[in-house]
Design a protein around this motif. Structure first.
Motif, mmCIF file in Angstrom:
data_model
loop_
_atom_site.group_PDB
_atom_site.id
_atom_site.type_symbol
_atom_site.label_atom_id
_atom_site.label_comp_id
_atom_site.label_asym_id
_atom_site.label_seq_id
_atom_site.Cartn_x
_atom_site.Cartn_y
_atom_site.Cartn_z
ATOM 1 N N THR A 84 -38.571 -41.480 -30.952
ATOM 2 C CA THR A 84 -38.295 -42.925 -30.507
ATOM 3 C C THR A 84 -37.319 -43.661 -31.630
ATOM 4 O OG1 THR A 84 -40.717 -42.939 -29.595
ATOM 5 C CG2 THR A 84 -39.570 -45.023 -30.046
ATOM 6 N N TYR A 91 -41.133 -49.003 -30.533
ATOM 7 C CA TYR A 91 -41.112 -48.019 -31.863
ATOM 8 C C TYR A 91 -42.464 -48.503 -32.730
ATOM 9 C CZ TYR A 91 -40.324 -46.014 -36.457
ATOM 10 O OH TYR A 91 -40.345 -45.369 -37.380
ATOM 11 N N GLU A 94 -45.447 -46.884 -31.172
ATOM 12 C CA GLU A 94 -45.763 -45.418 -31.388
ATOM 13 C C GLU A 94 -46.000 -45.113 -32.738
ATOM 14 O OE1 GLU A 94 -45.656 -43.514 -29.099
ATOM 15 O OE2 GLU A 94 -44.552 -44.373 -27.440
#
Length: 161
Positions: A84, A91, A94
């Motif tokens: 990512t 982002y 994640e």
């Protein structure tokens, strides 16, 4: 040094890096440096557990199997994070997922495997010997350029998956 202390101290190192990364802008060079340092420490941690600590606790087979599964979960989430781009809208999600999985593993390990569960019988002397081996391995791997290159290559591989 006691094996339990070595693991707990190394968990603190890893959690400290997670906090530094979280407090640094996603697209900064400093964050990338912290992330690279975290990847080295994470690899070291998995190695000392897989090569030294878990074999010493082999009588706790079910817990060891769970810990190995959690290692795979951390690596899987890491691969998603590395694929990512820091500029992607998801982002931060994640990153937080990876950090949560990593910290949950460390917390569960401390709860379930420190001290070793009842089927495992380790004397204080054995724990000190094991801890010294683990601390020596940490230092050896931290000082190894080959190890750092190996982790960098693994990062590239995970990013490409």
């Amino acid at each position: 040094m006691n094996a339990y202390t070595v693991l707990q101290d190394h968990h603190k190192v890893i959690k400290g890096l997670v906090k530094k990364i979280s407090a640094t802008p996603p697209d900064s060079a400093q964050r990338q440096e912290y992330l690279d340092e975290l990847l080295v420490e994470l690899d070291i941690h998995f190695r000392i557990e897989d090569d030294l600590y878990y074999p010493a606790l082999s009588a706790a087979g079910d817990l060891i199997a769970i810990a190995h599964a959690e290692h795979r979960q951390v690596i899987d989430q890491l691969a998603v994070l590395l694929r990512t781009p820091p500029s992607a809208p998801n982002y931060d999600d994640e990153w937080h997922s990876f950090a949560m999985v990593l910290e949950a593993h460390a917390d569960e390990e401390e709860r379930d495997m420190i001290p070793a569960p009842p089927p495992v019988q380790l004397s204080d002397e054995e724990l000190d010997t094991l801890g010294n081996q683990m601390a020596g391995r940490i230092k050896e791997l931290r000082d190894s350029t080959v190890h750092k290159l190996r982790v960098k290559g693994r990062k590239a591989l995970l990013r490409a998956m």
